[in-house]
Design an enzyme around this catalytic site. Sequence first.
Site, short mmCIF file in Angstrom:
data_model
loop_
_atom_site.label_atom_id
_atom_site.label_comp_id
_atom_site.label_asym_id
_atom_site.label_seq_id
_atom_site.Cartn_x
_atom_site.Cartn_y
_atom_site.Cartn_z
N LYS A 177 10.44 47.08 11.78
CA LYS A 177 9.43 46.09 12.11
C LYS A 177 8.09 46.80 12.35
CE LYS A 177 9.05 45.18 16.62
NZ LYS A 177 8.74 46.38 17.41
N LYS A 211 22.30 46.30 19.81
CA LYS A 211 22.72 46.60 21.19
C LYS A 211 24.04 45.89 21.50
CE LYS A 211 18.00 47.18 22.93
NZ LYS A 211 17.77 48.44 23.60
N ASP A 264 4.78 42.26 18.81
CA ASP A 264 5.62 43.46 18.92
C ASP A 264 7.04 43.09 19.34
OD1 ASP A 264 6.17 46.24 19.07
OD2 ASP A 264 5.84 46.23 21.24
N HIS A 269 12.52 40.60 18.70
CA HIS A 269 13.62 40.75 19.66
C HIS A 269 13.90 39.48 20.46
CE1 HIS A 269 12.95 44.79 18.53
NE2 HIS A 269 12.13 45.17 19.49
C1 BG6 Z 1 10.14 48.20 20.22
C2 BG6 Z 1 8.72 47.91 20.59
O1 BG6 Z 1 10.56 47.36 19.18
O2 BG6 Z 1 10.98 48.02 21.36
C3 BG6 Z 1 8.28 48.74 21.77
O3 BG6 Z 1 7.88 48.17 19.49
C4 BG6 Z 1 9.25 48.63 22.92
O4 BG6 Z 1 6.97 48.38 22.20
C5 BG6 Z 1 10.67 48.88 22.43
O5 BG6 Z 1 8.90 49.59 23.91
C6 BG6 Z 1 11.69 48.66 23.52
O6 BG6 Z 1 12.97 48.97 23.05
P1 BG6 Z 1 14.16 49.19 24.08
O7 BG6 Z 1 15.36 49.38 23.23
O8 BG6 Z 1 13.80 50.39 24.92
O9 BG6 Z 1 14.21 47.95 24.93
#
Ligand code: BG6
Length: 515
Positions: A177, A211, A264, A269
């Site tokens: 992404k 996850k 982002d 997500h």
């Molecule tokens: C990424 C984002 O997709 O996910 C980041 O671009 C963010 O900004 C990250 O920090 C967080 O991932 P995780 O797995 O640590 O929650």
Amino acid sequence: MPPAQPDLAQLLNPLRDPRDKRLPRVAGPSVLVLFGVTGDLSRKKLLPAIYDLANRGLLPPGFSLIGFARRDWADQDFRQVAYEAVKEHARTPFREDVWQQLSQGMHFVPGEFGDPGAFDALAMAVKELDESRGTGGNYAFYLSIPPSAFPQVVQQLRRSGLADHADDQWRRVVIEKPFGHDLASALELNKIVHEVFPEESIFRIDHYLGKETVQNILALRFANTMFEPIWNRSYVDHVQITMAEDIGIGGRAGYYDGIGAARDVIQNHLLQLLALTAMEEPTSFSAEAVRQEKIKILSSVRLHGDLGLSTVRGQYAAGWQGGQQVKGYLDEDGIPATSITETYAAIRLEIDSRRWAGVPFYLRTGKRLSRRATEVALQFQRAPHLPFASTDTEELGQNALVFRVQPDEGVTVRFGSKVPGTSMEVRDVNMDFAYGESFTESSPEAYERLLLDVLIGDPPLFPRQEEVELSWMILDPIEEYWAKNRRPDAYKSGGYGPESADTLMAREGRAWRRL
Ligand code: BG6
């Protein structure tokens, strides 16, 4: 008695529990080509995940990895960088024999994305690996690069013949992404990739789907009987989906500014979490069946009412975090002092379906908040009648079911219980399931699971283009509204986000769960 057969899975992976009789999912002969190998993602996540897979015996002995980037590196330099990344970030213990085996298959091809000669060298390098390490002509191209570089790389892959394959070989392309900046650019990006690769060869990464705790949403909902009957508007008051981070933007100014928290994180997500939480039971766990259900949800998401009231954007100001003074967003290296990019976003959505009509879904995400926590919380309606003195239930809140995605992975059920004593006082208590206590095996990192799925060719955990487009359709009106009307509200680093986010909830008689 015939001699005991050696256990092949055990031989391949001595870390494996000998009582585990499931067949391991092991990748076949293949080469992974990593574009953008000098980036943060590669160092912190991808290279360690590849080592972890090798350590768990899930990669074939000849597995090979090619790094491609604009650096004057020899194979040895690349191996050294990978070695340091593995030492620092791998999940499983370091084993010299595994590293030796893996690093022998690591090569580096230097080059610019627009340089045909570099891609010809890459084509030669993979062919050599097919011969020397038996990688069978199967290649996955991982594009951990800015979307602006996609057209060049994809076209070069075609021109150099790297995208062509015989019937018994495969090509896969993995796209990190962001999948575009809005709907129009996502469609454009898709067109470019499709000119060279068919849909079944395209793997779009949303690492949240890798996850364990996210996959557990489906296990909990569809492997049990006790949750599904109450999973609807008759019992659920509202749903809160939170992804809070304590970190700032670190060294990612170039990527982050102009993108912001909603693009982002919410576009991918958080909307994926929403889809998994809200969707109907799929007919199977095939990629197509799961996708169909997610699509139904994403197409029935609605923004109700005034976007000024149902959305909030914030930007972190200076503050204190973990005992340290930290800068505000506008003072971060590489961020223009006039930037209006948001580092916090909260939005209220509804899903127009029989199951969810009238149930708000509140999504929030932010950087530089008090702590790191990602969770999905279903907040249930209050009991219609309480046969207790009102003073005895002052401490009783709403029942809740919470998926703790990270950290402290698990599930919490929150309900009222009698406080020991001579009165009938009722107060909220938690019943917890923690992964760490119930299972001896630790969860693989999201990227381990996803990289393995790419090499095996298993697509259920990868969003399809339609999901990406629908997610942009949800976000585009919000972004347009923000661009016209809204500077982000400042919030102190180390706190809970902007006050306007609390007001959004308070206006509806609700409050965010405490981080
Ligand atoms: C990424 C984002 O997709 O996910 C980041 O671009 C963010 O900004 C990250 O920090 C967080 O991932 P995780 O797995 O640590 O929650």
